[in-house]
Design a protein around this motif. Structure first.
Motif, PDB file in Angstrom:
ATOM      1  N   LEU A  54      -2.270   2.532  -5.784  1.00  9.61           N
ATOM      2  CA  LEU A  54      -2.075   3.095  -3.826  1.00  9.61           C
ATOM      3  C   LEU A  54      -1.174   3.449  -4.038  1.00  9.61           C
ATOM      4  N   ASP A  55      -1.096   4.684  -3.427  1.00  6.04           N
ATOM      5  CA  ASP A  55       0.456   5.578  -2.404  1.00  6.04           C
ATOM      6  C   ASP A  55       0.889   4.954  -1.153  1.00  6.04           C
ATOM      7  N   ARG A  56       1.521   4.911  -0.707  1.00  2.55           N
ATOM      8  CA  ARG A  56       2.369   4.901  -0.181  1.00  2.55           C
ATOM      9  C   ARG A  56       2.596   4.552   1.249  1.00  2.55           C
ATOM     10  N   GLN A  57       1.952   5.944   1.305  1.00  2.00           N
ATOM     11  CA  GLN A  57       1.110   5.971   3.007  1.00  2.00           C
ATOM     12  C   GLN A  57      -0.357   5.367   2.736  1.00  2.00           C
ATOM     13  N   THR A  58      -0.941   4.715   2.604  1.00  2.00           N
ATOM     14  CA  THR A  58      -2.229   4.244   2.489  1.00  2.00           C
ATOM     15  C   THR A  58      -1.693   2.678   2.767  1.00  2.00           C
ATOM     16  N   ALA A  59      -0.714   2.132   2.760  1.00  5.60           N
ATOM     17  CA  ALA A  59      -0.651   1.138   3.319  1.00  5.60           C
ATOM     18  C   ALA A  59      -0.154   1.369   4.661  1.00  5.60           C
ATOM     19  N   ARG A  60       1.429   1.958   4.393  1.00  2.09           N
ATOM     20  CA  ARG A  60       1.123   2.351   6.272  1.00  2.09           C
ATOM     21  C   ARG A  60       0.342   2.522   7.044  1.00  2.09           C
ATOM     22  N   LYS A  61      -0.541   3.478   6.461  1.00  9.91           N
ATOM     23  CA  LYS A  61      -2.054   3.759   7.629  1.00  9.91           C
ATOM     24  C   LYS A  61      -2.066   2.086   8.199  1.00  9.91           C
ATOM     25  N   ALA A  62      -2.367   1.403   6.439  1.00  7.52           N
ATOM     26  CA  ALA A  62      -3.253   0.032   7.008  1.00  7.52           C
ATOM     27  C   ALA A  62      -2.031  -0.539   7.928  1.00  7.52           C
ATOM     28  N   CYS A  63      -0.748  -0.127   7.802  1.00  8.20           N
ATOM     29  CA  CYS A  63      -0.954  -1.354   8.993  1.00  8.20           C
ATOM     30  C   CYS A  63      -0.492  -0.826  10.701  1.00  8.20           C
TER      31      CYS A  63
ATOM     32  N   GLY B 188       8.594  -4.599   5.749  1.00  8.11           N
ATOM     33  CA  GLY B 188       8.119  -3.516   5.410  1.00  8.11           C
ATOM     34  C   GLY B 188       6.499  -3.370   4.810  1.00  8.11           C
ATOM     35  N   ALA B 189       6.601  -1.604   5.648  1.00  2.00           N
ATOM     36  CA  ALA B 189       5.365  -1.283   4.967  1.00  2.00           C
ATOM     37  C   ALA B 189       4.142  -1.715   4.493  1.00  2.00           C
ATOM     38  N   ASP B 190       4.910  -1.792   2.931  1.00  2.00           N
ATOM     39  CA  ASP B 190       3.622  -2.203   1.664  1.00  2.00           C
ATOM     40  C   ASP B 190       3.412  -3.669   1.605  1.00  2.00           C
ATOM     41  N   SER B 191       4.615  -4.598   2.015  1.00  2.00           N
ATOM     42  CA  SER B 191       4.080  -5.957   2.136  1.00  2.00           C
ATOM     43  C   SER B 191       3.791  -6.250   3.081  1.00  2.00           C
ATOM     44  N   MET B 192       4.139  -6.597   3.761  1.00  2.00           N
ATOM     45  CA  MET B 192       2.790  -6.532   4.941  1.00  2.00           C
ATOM     46  C   MET B 192       1.465  -6.099   5.376  1.00  2.00           C
ATOM     47  N   ALA B 193       1.039  -5.299   4.739  1.00  3.91           N
ATOM     48  CA  ALA B 193       0.094  -4.735   4.379  1.00  3.91           C
ATOM     49  C   ALA B 193      -0.772  -5.631   3.357  1.00  3.91           C
ATOM     50  N   LEU B 194       0.356  -5.832   2.383  1.00  2.71           N
ATOM     51  CA  LEU B 194      -0.458  -6.684   1.483  1.00  2.71           C
ATOM     52  C   LEU B 194      -0.211  -8.540   2.172  1.00  2.71           C
ATOM     53  N   ALA B 195       0.177  -8.597   2.884  1.00  2.00           N
ATOM     54  CA  ALA B 195       0.523  -9.830   3.426  1.00  2.00           C
ATOM     55  C   ALA B 195      -1.435  -9.955   4.564  1.00  2.00           C
ATOM     56  N   SER B 196      -1.633  -8.692   4.920  1.00  6.79           N
ATOM     57  CA  SER B 196      -2.657  -9.224   5.897  1.00  6.79           C
ATOM     58  C   SER B 196      -4.031  -8.702   4.563  1.00  6.79           C
ATOM     59  N   ALA B 197      -3.754  -8.028   3.613  1.00  6.23           N
ATOM     60  CA  ALA B 197      -5.014  -8.079   2.482  1.00  6.23           C
ATOM     61  C   ALA B 197      -5.314  -9.569   2.329  1.00  6.23           C
TER      62      ALA B 197
ATOM     63  N   MET C  83     -19.452  -2.120  11.161  1.00  3.59           N
ATOM     64  CA  MET C  83     -19.014  -0.663  11.243  1.00  3.59           C
ATOM     65  C   MET C  83     -17.831  -1.503  11.147  1.00  3.59           C
ATOM     66  N   GLY C  84     -17.561  -0.547   8.550  1.00  2.00           N
ATOM     67  CA  GLY C  84     -16.277  -1.643   7.840  1.00  2.00           C
ATOM     68  C   GLY C  84     -15.157  -1.298   8.264  1.00  2.00           C
ATOM     69  N   PRO C  85     -14.304  -1.879   7.782  1.00  2.00           N
ATOM     70  CA  PRO C  85     -13.370  -1.491   8.030  1.00  2.00           C
ATOM     71  C   PRO C  85     -12.488  -0.489   8.043  1.00  2.00           C
ATOM     72  N   HIS C  86     -11.288   0.863   8.273  1.00  4.80           N
ATOM     73  CA  HIS C  86     -10.755   1.322   8.176  1.00  4.80           C
ATOM     74  C   HIS C  86     -10.591   2.016   6.143  1.00  4.80           C
ATOM     75  N   PRO C  87     -10.495   3.150   5.860  1.00  2.00           N
ATOM     76  CA  PRO C  87     -10.802   3.131   4.666  1.00  2.00           C
ATOM     77  C   PRO C  87      -9.516   3.102   3.696  1.00  2.00           C
ATOM     78  N   ALA C  88      -8.108   2.519   5.001  1.00  7.78           N
ATOM     79  CA  ALA C  88      -7.072   2.488   4.018  1.00  7.78           C
ATOM     80  C   ALA C  88      -6.729   0.614   4.070  1.00  7.78           C
ATOM     81  N   VAL C  89      -7.805   0.410   5.216  1.00 10.76           N
ATOM     82  CA  VAL C  89      -7.308  -1.434   4.961  1.00 10.76           C
ATOM     83  C   VAL C  89      -8.366  -1.659   4.275  1.00 10.76           C
ATOM     84  N   ALA C  90      -9.225  -1.237   4.030  1.00 12.11           N
ATOM     85  CA  ALA C  90     -10.314  -1.299   2.887  1.00 12.11           C
ATOM     86  C   ALA C  90      -9.834  -0.829   1.124  1.00 12.11           C
ATOM     87  N   ALA C  91      -9.299   0.035   1.247  1.00 10.89           N
ATOM     88  CA  ALA C  91      -7.913  -0.080  -0.088  1.00 10.89           C
ATOM     89  C   ALA C  91      -7.093  -1.259  -0.326  1.00 10.89           C
TER      90      ALA C  91
END
Length: 347
Positions: free
Chosen positions: A191-200, A55-64, A1-9
């Motif tokens: 990408l919208d802000r909610q995608t980053a927050r969802k990925a976190c 914040g959510a945007d930069s933490m999502a970016l760091a993880s990616a 099973m692949g990553p969540h769509p937000a994480v994949a994006a």
């Protein structure tokens, strides 16, 4: 099973930016005049830093970045900036640094800055932050610094530019690549802000919500929580996407006009390099004003303090000449018409 769509994006967005960075470096290394390196002389793997506030945007970016960089042979590090504007900000910066290390980023810098007052609190904080990021990039010889600005941030930037009446360049918002030698890269502008927050959320990444982002004392905060929702209520959903699209279209137009102005500049000067008013008058206003702005900056006017109204006043020396006196510009620069020539210099 692949990553969540937000994480994949978010991972896909970062992957594209890293591929572009590697392609840019290969193009540079093959430029004419450069000596081809032997395998033993190859430069070390490039380092890419992520600017992270927690914040959510930069933490999502760091993880990616932590996930994608090793697969491409790229080293990944991080920088967090302590603006010192809130109690406990130093402890929070240390905590963000720890989170980045836990993601596997190395090196990780936590940098404290002093925020001045010039240009208002938001502009002063931004200037201090970019100065710290520039210094970190130079200190570590980083190939790039990734920033977590999203499509929502882009929409806000376009609206702020529109409110200032600063022209098409302001409407073009933030560039995907900017800074010295393309240092800054923004993977999330589509990408919208909610995608980053969802990925976190789905990755259980801790997120810190800066209270300044909800403080109505700040212009961008008011726009985010009051202005954009009011526009969407009046005009319907899709305002953010439309504003982001406007930014890209405006950037394309502004880039074309800048290139035209750059080519025209040499054709409107006399043998001594002074601008000839008659030749300037014959140009389209959008091209002429770009030449005037560039000349003012070259004379010492700070680009960030040079507004459309300044350039319009100088332009009237060309299009509405009635013997008026010199125009004072920021940075103690003076523009005046003398004998059919436009002289822009330090006063």
């Amino acid at each position: 099973m692949g990553p969540h769509p937000a994480v994949a994006a978010i991972r896909l967005a970062v992957r594209h930016v890293l591929h572009d960075l590697l392609n840019d470096q290969q193009t540079t290394s093959r430029a004419p005049g450069l000596v081809e390196q032997t395998p033993h002389e190859r430069r070390p793997s490039p380092l890419v830093l992520v600017a992270c506030s927690g914040g959510a945007d930069s933490m999502a970016l760091a993880s990616a970045l932590a996930f994608e960089a090793p697969k491409l042979g790229i080293r990944a590090g991080g920088v967090t900036v302590d603006h010192g504007l809130q109690p406990g900000s130093d402890l929070r910066a240390e905590e963000v640094g720890l989170r980045l290390r836990q993601l596997g980023l190395d090196p990780v810098d936590s940098v404290a800055v002093t925020v001045g007052r010039e240009g208002g609190p938001e502009a002063a904080a931004r200037d201090a932050r970019y100065a710290a990021l520039d210094a970190a990039a130079l200190r570590h010889a980083a190939a790039a610094v990734l920033l977590g600005h999203t499509r929502d941030d882009q929409a806000e930037t376009v609206l702020l530019g529109l409110a200032r009446g600063s022209g098409i360049r302001s409407l073009s918002g933030m560039a995907a690549v900017s800074g010295a030698d393309g240092r800054y890269r923004r993977p999330f502008l589509q990408l919208d802000r909610q995608t980053a927050r969802k990925a976190c959320m789905v990755q259980s990444l801790p997120v810190w919500d800066d209270p300044h982002n909800a403080d109505p004392a700040y212009t961008r905060s008011r726009l985010r929580h009051e202005g954009l929702p009011a526009l969407e209520k009046a005009l319907g959903k899709g305002v953010v996407e439309a504003l982001a699209r406007t930014a890209q279209l405006s950037r394309d137009d502004a880039d074309a006009l800048d290139a035209w102005a750059g080519q025209a500049d040499a054709t409107v000067r006399d043998a001594t390099g002074l601008l000839e008013c008659a030749k300037l008058y014959a140009l389209p206003p959008a091209v002429r004003r770009r030449i005037l702005r560039r000349a003012a900056i070259q004379a010492g006017a700070p680009a960030g303090s040079l507004f459309a109204r300044h350039i319009e006043e100088v332009d009237r020396l060309i299009t509405g000449w009635r013997g008026q006196g010199a125009i004072n510009l920021p940075g103690k620069v003076v523009a005046q018409r003398q004998g059919g020539r436009l002289v822009i210099r330090q006063g």
